[in-house]
Design a protein around this motif. Structure first.
Motif, short mmCIF file in Angstrom:
data_model
loop_
_atom_site.label_atom_id
_atom_site.label_comp_id
_atom_site.label_asym_id
_atom_site.label_seq_id
_atom_site.Cartn_x
_atom_site.Cartn_y
_atom_site.Cartn_z
N ARG A 1 77.15 49.46 11.84
CA ARG A 1 77.27 49.23 13.28
C ARG A 1 78.18 50.28 13.91
O ARG A 1 77.87 50.85 14.95
CB ARG A 1 77.82 47.83 13.53
CG ARG A 1 77.88 47.48 15.03
CD ARG A 1 78.72 46.28 15.32
NE ARG A 1 80.10 46.64 15.05
CZ ARG A 1 81.04 45.79 14.69
NH1 ARG A 1 80.75 44.53 14.50
NH2 ARG A 1 82.27 46.19 14.46
N ASP A 2 79.31 50.56 13.25
CA ASP A 2 80.24 51.57 13.76
C ASP A 2 79.59 52.95 13.78
O ASP A 2 79.78 53.72 14.73
CB ASP A 2 81.52 51.60 12.92
CG ASP A 2 82.38 50.35 13.13
OD1 ASP A 2 82.11 49.59 14.09
OD2 ASP A 2 83.32 50.14 12.33
N ALA A 3 78.82 53.26 12.74
CA ALA A 3 78.13 54.56 12.67
C ALA A 3 77.09 54.66 13.79
O ALA A 3 76.97 55.69 14.46
CB ALA A 3 77.48 54.75 11.30
N LEU A 4 76.34 53.58 14.00
CA LEU A 4 75.34 53.57 15.08
C LEU A 4 76.02 53.66 16.45
O LEU A 4 75.53 54.37 17.34
CB LEU A 4 74.48 52.31 15.00
CG LEU A 4 73.46 52.27 13.85
CD1 LEU A 4 72.78 50.90 13.78
CD2 LEU A 4 72.42 53.36 14.01
N GLN A 5 77.13 52.94 16.60
CA GLN A 5 77.88 53.00 17.87
C GLN A 5 78.37 54.43 18.11
O GLN A 5 78.29 54.94 19.23
CB GLN A 5 79.05 52.01 17.85
CG GLN A 5 79.83 51.96 19.16
CD GLN A 5 78.98 51.43 20.32
OE1 GLN A 5 78.27 50.44 20.17
NE2 GLN A 5 79.04 52.11 21.45
N GLN A 6 78.90 55.07 17.06
CA GLN A 6 79.37 56.45 17.18
C GLN A 6 78.23 57.38 17.55
O GLN A 6 78.36 58.25 18.42
CB GLN A 6 80.04 56.90 15.87
CG GLN A 6 80.67 58.28 15.93
CD GLN A 6 81.80 58.36 16.93
OE1 GLN A 6 82.61 57.44 17.06
NE2 GLN A 6 81.86 59.45 17.68
N GLU A 7 77.07 57.20 16.91
CA GLU A 7 75.89 58.02 17.21
C GLU A 7 75.44 57.79 18.66
O GLU A 7 75.13 58.74 19.39
CB GLU A 7 74.76 57.66 16.24
CG GLU A 7 73.54 58.55 16.38
CD GLU A 7 72.45 58.17 15.37
OE1 GLU A 7 71.28 58.40 15.73
OE2 GLU A 7 72.77 57.69 14.28
N TYR A 8 75.43 56.54 19.08
CA TYR A 8 75.06 56.20 20.46
C TYR A 8 76.05 56.85 21.44
O TYR A 8 75.65 57.45 22.44
CB TYR A 8 75.05 54.69 20.65
CG TYR A 8 74.96 54.27 22.09
CD1 TYR A 8 73.77 54.35 22.80
CD2 TYR A 8 76.11 53.84 22.79
CE1 TYR A 8 73.70 54.00 24.14
CE2 TYR A 8 76.05 53.50 24.12
CZ TYR A 8 74.85 53.57 24.79
OH TYR A 8 74.78 53.23 26.12
N ASP A 9 77.36 56.73 21.14
CA ASP A 9 78.38 57.33 22.01
C ASP A 9 78.21 58.84 22.10
O ASP A 9 78.34 59.43 23.18
CB ASP A 9 79.79 56.98 21.51
CG ASP A 9 80.15 55.50 21.70
OD1 ASP A 9 79.43 54.81 22.46
OD2 ASP A 9 81.14 55.05 21.08
N ASN A 10 77.92 59.49 20.97
CA ASN A 10 77.69 60.94 20.96
C ASN A 10 76.48 61.31 21.80
O ASN A 10 76.51 62.26 22.58
CB ASN A 10 77.53 61.46 19.53
CG ASN A 10 78.83 61.44 18.75
OD1 ASN A 10 79.91 61.37 19.32
ND2 ASN A 10 78.73 61.50 17.42
N GLY B 1 78.39 43.10 2.13
CA GLY B 1 77.34 43.17 3.15
C GLY B 1 77.92 43.25 4.54
O GLY B 1 77.47 44.02 5.40
N GLU B 2 78.97 42.42 4.78
CA GLU B 2 79.63 42.46 6.09
C GLU B 2 80.25 43.82 6.32
O GLU B 2 80.16 44.39 7.41
CB GLU B 2 80.71 41.37 6.17
CG GLU B 2 80.17 39.98 6.35
CD GLU B 2 81.27 38.93 6.31
OE1 GLU B 2 82.48 39.31 6.30
OE2 GLU B 2 80.93 37.75 6.32
N THR B 3 80.89 44.34 5.29
CA THR B 3 81.50 45.67 5.40
C THR B 3 80.43 46.71 5.68
O THR B 3 80.59 47.58 6.55
CB THR B 3 82.27 46.02 4.12
OG1 THR B 3 83.27 45.03 3.89
CG2 THR B 3 82.93 47.38 4.23
N ALA B 4 79.29 46.64 4.99
CA ALA B 4 78.20 47.60 5.19
C ALA B 4 77.64 47.46 6.60
O ALA B 4 77.33 48.47 7.27
CB ALA B 4 77.11 47.38 4.14
#
Length: 196
Positions: free
Chosen positions: A31-40, A23-26
């Motif tokens: 979170r990393d995917a959302l951060q990447q999307e936000y950064d894009n 769960g932590e890994t997911a």
């Protein structure tokens, strides 16, 4: 049973830890995917803002440059206007040049030989009977017939120069009109001389 229950509890705890780690890994991956999307999205928004800024900056700069060119053109026109005013003043102030100008415009402006010369009261002295006879002779040669130009009894404030009138038709041969015709005809040359 104790050992069985301990084994079940241990396996359950291990399974719970594994689920928690998963769960932590997911969560971290999400979170990393959302951060990447936000950064894009932020980068795209910044690119759009930069493009809008450049477009607006270029538009304002073009308007500014156009205004500067218009101001320079107004200044050049003012200089040309002053030069033309000086030319007209010089023509009027030099009596001999002014007299020759008046005689030449009469000869060039005559079309029928029956015109009247209208001048200011100050310029009447330039058109003596002898001068009128000579002008009639020269104008007659130009139009190939007898010329009977006369000095009108009417005086008009011309600002320098004269009018030739026959009936309702008038030829404007004032200094201002002649200077303006010259300025129009030689505009490019005048600009080149003044601003090259």
């Amino acid at each position: 049973m104790n050992s069985l229950s301990e084994k079940i509890v241990t396996e359950a705890r291990e399974k719970a830890r594994e689920i928690a780690r998963g769960g932590e890994t997911a969560v971290v991956e999400r979170r990393d995917a959302l951060q990447q999307e936000y950064d894009n999205q932020a980068a795209q928004a910044q690119e759009k803002l930069d493009a809008l800024y450049r477009a607006e900056y270029n538009r304002v700069r073009s308007i500014h440059n156009l205004e500067l060119k218009k101001m320079a053109l107004r200044q050049k026109r003012a200089v040309i206007g002053e030069v033309l005013m000086d030319l007209a003043r010089e023509l009027k102030d030099n009596r001999e040049t002014y007299r020759r100008f008046m005689e030449r415009v009469v000869i060039k402006g005559v079309q029928t030989g029956r015109e009247e010369i209208i001048v200011s009261s100050d310029d009447e002295v330039l058109f003596t009977q002898d001068v009128l006879e000579r002008l009639n002779s020269e104008a007659g040669a130009v139009i190939s017939k007898v010329s009977e130009i006369t000095l009108s009894r009417e005086n008009r404030e011309t600002g320098g120069g004269l009018y030739l009138r026959e009936g309702k038709r008038e030829f404007n041969a004032t200094v201002d009109a002649a200077v303006q015709v010259m300025a129009d005809r030689y505009q490019i040359d005048i600009i080149s001389m003044l601003f090259s």
